[in-house]
Design a protein around this motif. Sequence first.
Motif, mmCIF file in Angstrom:
data_model
loop_
_atom_site.group_PDB
_atom_site.id
_atom_site.type_symbol
_atom_site.label_atom_id
_atom_site.label_comp_id
_atom_site.label_asym_id
_atom_site.label_seq_id
_atom_site.Cartn_x
_atom_site.Cartn_y
_atom_site.Cartn_z
ATOM 1 N N GLY A 127 0.681 -1.254 0.073
ATOM 2 C CA GLY A 127 0.012 0.103 0.098
ATOM 3 C C GLY A 127 0.710 1.242 -0.044
ATOM 4 O O GLY A 127 1.896 1.408 -0.669
ATOM 5 N N LYS A 128 0.389 2.093 0.839
ATOM 6 C CA LYS A 128 1.188 3.551 0.695
ATOM 7 C C LYS A 128 2.358 3.535 1.301
ATOM 8 O O LYS A 128 3.344 4.364 1.312
ATOM 9 C CB LYS A 128 0.231 4.631 1.513
ATOM 10 N N TYR A 129 2.946 2.378 2.053
ATOM 11 C CA TYR A 129 4.039 2.187 2.820
ATOM 12 C C TYR A 129 5.136 1.588 1.664
ATOM 13 O O TYR A 129 6.131 1.477 2.126
ATOM 14 C CB TYR A 129 3.967 1.197 4.058
ATOM 15 N N ASN A 130 4.673 1.095 0.640
ATOM 16 C CA ASN A 130 5.674 0.402 -0.285
ATOM 17 C C ASN A 130 6.818 1.292 -0.661
ATOM 18 O O ASN A 130 6.620 2.701 -1.189
ATOM 19 C CB ASN A 130 4.786 0.185 -1.696
ATOM 20 N N GLY A 131 7.967 0.941 -0.430
ATOM 21 C CA GLY A 131 9.093 1.618 -0.696
ATOM 22 C C GLY A 131 9.643 2.303 0.697
ATOM 23 O O GLY A 131 11.126 3.035 0.507
ATOM 24 N N SER A 132 8.882 2.311 1.589
ATOM 25 C CA SER A 132 9.253 3.255 2.864
ATOM 26 C C SER A 132 9.919 1.973 3.574
ATOM 27 O O SER A 132 9.593 1.020 3.649
ATOM 28 C CB SER A 132 8.040 3.709 3.568
ATOM 29 N N THR A 133 10.737 2.468 4.632
ATOM 30 C CA THR A 133 11.474 1.538 5.505
ATOM 31 C C THR A 133 11.321 2.080 7.023
ATOM 32 O O THR A 133 11.222 3.458 7.210
ATOM 33 C CB THR A 133 12.732 1.632 5.282
ATOM 34 N N ILE A 134 11.410 1.316 7.862
ATOM 35 C CA ILE A 134 11.398 1.485 9.557
ATOM 36 C C ILE A 134 12.740 1.099 9.993
ATOM 37 O O ILE A 134 12.888 -0.034 9.704
ATOM 38 C CB ILE A 134 10.157 0.831 10.197
ATOM 39 N N THR A 135 13.512 1.952 10.600
ATOM 40 C CA THR A 135 14.914 1.468 11.251
ATOM 41 C C THR A 135 14.772 1.061 12.507
ATOM 42 O O THR A 135 14.357 2.003 13.254
ATOM 43 C CB THR A 135 16.008 2.481 10.727
ATOM 44 N N ILE A 136 15.251 0.149 12.723
ATOM 45 C CA ILE A 136 15.475 -0.047 14.362
ATOM 46 C C ILE A 136 16.893 -0.459 14.541
ATOM 47 O O ILE A 136 17.600 -1.070 13.758
ATOM 48 C CB ILE A 136 14.458 -1.344 14.817
ATOM 49 N N VAL A 137 17.482 -0.214 15.904
ATOM 50 C CA VAL A 137 18.655 -0.315 16.412
ATOM 51 C C VAL A 137 18.595 -0.567 17.603
ATOM 52 O O VAL A 137 18.115 0.123 18.687
ATOM 53 C CB VAL A 137 19.684 0.892 16.137
ATOM 54 N N GLY A 138 19.007 -1.736 18.338
ATOM 55 C CA GLY A 138 19.170 -2.018 19.668
ATOM 56 C C GLY A 138 19.569 -3.307 20.086
ATOM 57 O O GLY A 138 19.901 -4.183 19.079
ATOM 58 N N ARG A 139 19.368 -4.065 21.360
ATOM 59 C CA ARG A 139 19.590 -4.986 21.766
ATOM 60 C C ARG A 139 18.635 -6.053 21.653
ATOM 61 O O ARG A 139 17.404 -5.757 22.167
ATOM 62 C CB ARG A 139 20.134 -4.962 23.567
ATOM 63 N N ASN A 140 18.934 -7.272 21.485
ATOM 64 C CA ASN A 140 18.090 -8.484 21.484
ATOM 65 C C ASN A 140 18.652 -9.437 22.186
ATOM 66 O O ASN A 140 19.448 -10.074 21.550
ATOM 67 C CB ASN A 140 17.850 -8.797 20.170
ATOM 68 N N ALA A 141 18.226 -9.605 23.418
ATOM 69 C CA ALA A 141 18.461 -10.936 24.348
ATOM 70 C C ALA A 141 17.639 -12.035 23.910
ATOM 71 O O ALA A 141 16.612 -12.236 24.289
ATOM 72 C CB ALA A 141 18.094 -10.438 25.557
#
Length: 191
Positions: A127-141
């Motif tokens: 949909g309208k999110y096509n081509g967009s990115t969400i960036t995450i950075v952090g710790r994954n225990a």
Amino acid sequence: MGTKLFHTLLLLSYALSNVIGEETGFVGTLHPKSLGLHKKQTLSHFKFYWHDIVSSGANSTSATVIPPLPKYNTSTSFGMVNVMDNPLTLGPEMGSKLVGRAEGFYALTSQSQINLHMVMNFALFEGKYNGSTITIVGRNAVSENEKDIPVVGGSGIFKFAKGYAHAKTYFFDPKTGDATTEYNVYVLHNE
């Protein structure tokens, strides 16, 4: 005396305004509207499943680019770095509808536990999110069944986004490293 004090304060304020307001060519002040930050913000919730397939040869979606550091000889694979191009699906099954890809890397950063430092873009296809990115950075225990990882921005509709990704382990095979994780991502972004 009052005039002298006034002139001194005026001169001091002029000198300070030049120092504080000076643009050095390296940094300057912008009005938020110039970057589209005056728009109404929306809180969006995305739910999808992340599939990290390490052990399947030609079908792998994750590859080790730096092996574990041998001098530490730990069971946590300390120092190992993997790059990924993992599918994001609507359901926990690999055959479920593909809604995006998780592109990035993770490093094993603990000598005593299996902890990952995640740097990942959720590249969306729908949909309208096509081509967009969400960036995450952090710790994954990995030993914790549920964890929160910060959303630090994104691209497209998610420029200047913030929020968090709640990750819940759906499946993990410690022998192969294969994993499926349910992500609920809460993102505050401009419309």
